[in-house]
Design an enzyme around this catalytic site. Structure first.
Site, PDB file in Angstrom:
ATOM      1  N   GLU A  38       1.129  -1.829   0.548  1.00  0.00           N
ATOM      2  CA  GLU A  38      -0.110  -0.096  -0.052  1.00  0.00           C
ATOM      3  C   GLU A  38       1.128   0.724  -0.384  1.00  0.00           C
ATOM      4  OE1 GLU A  38      -1.790  -1.772   3.690  1.00  0.00           O
ATOM      5  OE2 GLU A  38      -4.089  -1.428   2.028  1.00  0.00           O
ATOM      6  N   GLU A  54      -3.571  -9.740   3.575  1.00  0.00           N
ATOM      7  CA  GLU A  54      -3.881  -9.585   4.999  1.00  0.00           C
ATOM      8  C   GLU A  54      -4.455 -10.447   5.223  1.00  0.00           C
ATOM      9  OE1 GLU A  54      -2.909  -7.403   2.848  1.00  0.00           O
ATOM     10  OE2 GLU A  54      -2.830  -5.571   3.945  1.00  0.00           O
TER      11      GLU A  54
END
Ligand code: 3HC
Ligand code: NAI
Length: 706
Positions: free
Chosen positions: A108, A128
């Site tokens: 990210e 994740e």
């Protein structure tokens, strides 16, 4: 400036280095440091562009996972979103230079840069979901804008990383840099310094049409429901990517943030984070420091080319370690080698391995009929038939054949490592390496510590397990070690339930719905009901009189119904080993139960789960107290990797903590009253429940005391 972030200039290019060992996780201080560095480069007129690079072995492995536990227990909430906007809004272009991994928050962060360059060996991903959460720093919003909705959904919901090469093909990486990444990134930054800096959040051209996306999302939901059964995060990740296709960036981020928080505070996420740290914790052995010297294992040998031996030989070969494979005669060896070849051929067919890889692996396996070349090997794994006399003969032979310093390991699943070791003149070199079937697939390796196993031998096997692609868990030398010792009461209860009136499918179904990969009765059919039957017959003299023992599987075996291999067991099987219920079985079991005087009753799914799962927990607590497992988390890791226990429940001991040990203890006491001595509560369970504590707290106390 935070000392975790360093800024140096290479003439007109600033080099922002993230230096937060071991994996540059975005823990406290890192985001603040990067923020300040972005300000600094924008203030400095000499700087035209910047690169962000990781010090040490990797770019950034993500947000600091330790912080999540603090957040869910009332600590401050931290978001990376403002930092990522700050980077993306930098007036001077920022190039992210990736080596090692850019995972989770790391990817990210990278997507907030204007460009990304990478070493060819790097990997990028949004893993994740493996922690029961979803990307929480706009990963679900920027990724589809950069690589399209289909691949973004696959990465965010599936959690698997992609190679830098694939990422480059997808448009996520702008350039692959062979050689010196830093120099290459600086050169790239100079090339783009005067161009307008592209911002991922402003891109829409890869977001697809509503119709295209509807099809992608429907199929992704179907895949997630099947492949990640029971796990909530993948579906949440798909919802978040869907938001990217329908809403402006800022609103999409809000949807993502809401879903992220829901996931983070869920029991599933807490369990999966426990698993993440647990998988690393099991490598730590209190009395064997990290610095313990390890022995080189460059050549290996396996004795016995049957089901397990063949698989174990493949495990060594797959890790690039040449291996001798010994059996008693040509026929046995040919059979063993042909199964290995067939196994590899299947892997090629399924696209798991290339033919070249398989040819290389097969070259590493040398079939032999004697011990002549064993003097050259560093480690032997014995996998002959289960029988003490035979094992002792083999170990006496190995003692003569192998050089001093070689490790002599047994794959026994029930026999005492100490007694096996007594057949050699070097019990310090003897250890158990209990692989699970199929050995080339199952990740668990129970490493059984004998009384005299040396620390070097243990440390070597622990380290080797990683090289072999396994997760090694050290266990003590008791009957069944940890996994199978607990599996006994679990399968015993499954049988009892059927004998008391529960349907075969109802028992299996309840545990599959709980999340287990397979029901206990179907598992018995797969492994062969005769295996346990033979062991029970051998140990019958040790059974205390007057204690109820299950009989249904013994009766099935007496009828020649061993499970899949005889086409009948608890179920009937077709030629493709597909099970179907046996219409005759319920009446048969009812008759046996009537003969044994066992009253029949209606049994709920809740009772089925409690009986089977708490039988695991109660035995686990005994094992823990007796010291055969180092920590409760070790038991959890064994169950997740060897027995198909659902990872999102964290393992049996963590699951018990989640339910509450008081509740579990009360239920065990209830079963004790109803079913007698087999359900005597483990003293540790009683103690912890009465003290209002958890197994996780017990682990912490043990670590503190060590
Ligand atoms: N946070 C905190 N600690 C981490 C970490 C992280 N993200 N990643 C790794 N560590 C720790 C490990 O616990 C271990 O600690 P220990 O030595 O005390 O046991 C140490 O770093 C080294 O890790 P490994 O033993 O796993 O080292 P490897 O070299 O085998 O693997 C890795 C490195 C591939 C980076 C692997 O550690 C990994 O996959 N890490 C987790 C990646 C991940 O899940 N990232 C997502 C985090 S969540 C997130 O980013 C949310 C965001 O969307 C907001
Ligand atoms: P198997 O019956 O498939 O194979 C045993 C092999 O050993 C045969 O090929 C036999 O010819 C060979 N053998 C016998 N004596 C030998 C000798 N003196 N020298 C060389 N080879 C010899 O048995 P399997 O299932 O592979 O089991 C092997 C060991 O692994 C046993 O100790 C078993 O308890 C253990 N184990 C088995 C598991 C399973 O699921 N099958 C799981 C975990 C452990």
């Amino acid at each position: 400036m935070s000392n975790l972030i360093k800024v140096n200039n290479d003439n007109d290019v600033a080099i922002i280095t993230i230096d937060n060992p071991p994996v540059n996780a975005l823990g406290p201080g890192v985001a603040e440091g990067i923020w300040a560095a972005i300000d600094e480069i924008n203030r400095d007129p000499a700087v035209k562009a910047a690169i962000v690079i990781g010090a040490g072995r990797t770019f950034v492995a993500g947000a600091d996972i330790k912080e999540f536990g603090k957040m869910t227990s009332g600590g401050p909430r931290r978001s990376l979103l403002p930092l990522l906007l700050h980077i993306e809004d930098s007036a001077k272009p920022v190039v992210m230079a990736i080596h090692g991994q850019a995972f989770g928050g790391g990817l990210e962060l990278a997507m907030a840069g204007h460009y990304r360059v990478a070493s060819p060996a790097a990997q990028v991903g949004q893993p994740e979901v493996n922690l029961g959460i979803i990307p929480g720093a706009a990963g679900t919003q920027r990724l589809p804008r950069l690589i399209g909705v289909a691949k973004a959904v696959e990465m965010c919901a599936g959690g698997k990383p992609v190679s830098a090469r694939e990422a480059a093909a997808l448009g996520l990486i702008d350039r692959l840099i062979d050689g010196d990444l830093r120099a290459g990134a600086v050169a790239f930054a100079r090339e783009v310094a005067s161009k307008p800096a592209p911002r991922a959040r402003e891109r829409t051209e890869k977001l697809g049409t509503a119709a295209e996306n509807a099809a992608i999302l429907t199929s992704a939901r179907a895949v997630a429901s099947k492949k990640q059964r029971g796990l909530k995060a993948p579906l949440a990740a798909i919802d978040a990517v869907e938001a990217a296709t329908k809403l402006p960036f800022e609103e999409g981020c809000q949807v993502e943030a809401k879903l992220f928080t829901e996931c983070l505070f869920s029991d599933q996420s807490k369990a999966l984070i426990h698993v993440f740290f647990g998988e690393r914790e099991v490598a730590k052995i209190p009395d064997i420091p990290k610095e313990t010297p390890v022995l080189p294992v460059n050549r290996a040998a396996v004795v016995g080319s049957g089901t397990m031996g063949g698989g174990i030989a493949m495990v060594f070969a797959n890790a690039g370690i040449p291996v001798l494979l010994k059996d008693v005669d040509e026929a046995a060896l040919d059979l063993g080698m042909s199964k290995i070849r067939k196994n590899y051929a299947n892997s090629v067919q399924r696209g798991r391995f290339t033919q070249t890889f398989v040819d290389e692996r097969l070259q590493l396996i040398t079939p032999v009929l004697n011990y002549n070349a064993f003097s050259e090997v560093d480690m032997v794994v014995e996998a002959v038939f289960e029988g003490m006399t035979l094992k002792k003969t083999v170990f006496a032979d190995l003692d003569r054949a192998c050089r001093k310093g070689a490790i002599l390991a047994s794959n026994t699943s029930t026999l005492s490592i100490d007694e096996i070791a007594s057949a050699t003149s070097r019990p310090e070199a003897v250890i158990g390496t209990h692989f699970f079937s199929p050995a080339n697939v199952m990740r668990l390796l129970e490493i059984v510590r004998g009384k005299k196993s040396s620390k070097e031998v243990i440390a070597t096997c622990m380290q080797l397990s990683k090289k072999l692609g396994k997760i090694g868990v050290l266990v003590g030398n008791c009957r069944g070690f940890v996994g199978n010792r607990m599996f006994g009461p679990y399968r015993r209860e499954a049988q009892f339930l059927v004998e008391e009136g529960a349907g075969v499918e109802a028992v299996d179904q309840a545990l599959v719905e709980f999340g287990n990969a397979m029901g206990p009765l179907a598992t018995g059919d797969l492994a062969g009901l005769d295996v346990g039957w033979r062991i029970r017959k051998e140990y019958r003299h040790l059974e205390k009189p007057g204690i109820r023992q299950p009989f249904a599987e013994d009766r099935l075996c007496e009828m020649g119904r061993y499970g899949q291999k005889t086409v009948r067991g608890w179920y009937c099987y077709d030629e493709n080993r597909r099970p179907s219920p046996d219409p005759e079985l319920p009446a048969m079991v009812r008759n046996w139960s009537a003969e044994a005087g066992i009253p029949q009753r209606k049994i709920s799914a809740e009772e089925i789960v409690d009986r089977c799962i708490y039988a695991l927990v109660n035995e686990g607590a005994r094992i823990l107290e007796e010291g055969y497992a180092l920590r409760a988390v070790d038991i959890d890791i064994i169950y997740l990797n060897g027995y198909g226990f659902p990872a999102y429940r964290g393992g049996p001991m963590w699951h018990a903590d989640t339910v509450g040990l008081q509740k579990v203890y009360e239920r065990v006491c209830e079963f004790h009253q109803q079913h007698g001595e087999l359900w005597a509560p483990a003293p540790l369970l009683k103690r912890l429940a009465e003290a209002g504590k958890t197994f996780a707290e017990f682990d912490k106390e043990q670590v503190a005391a060590a």
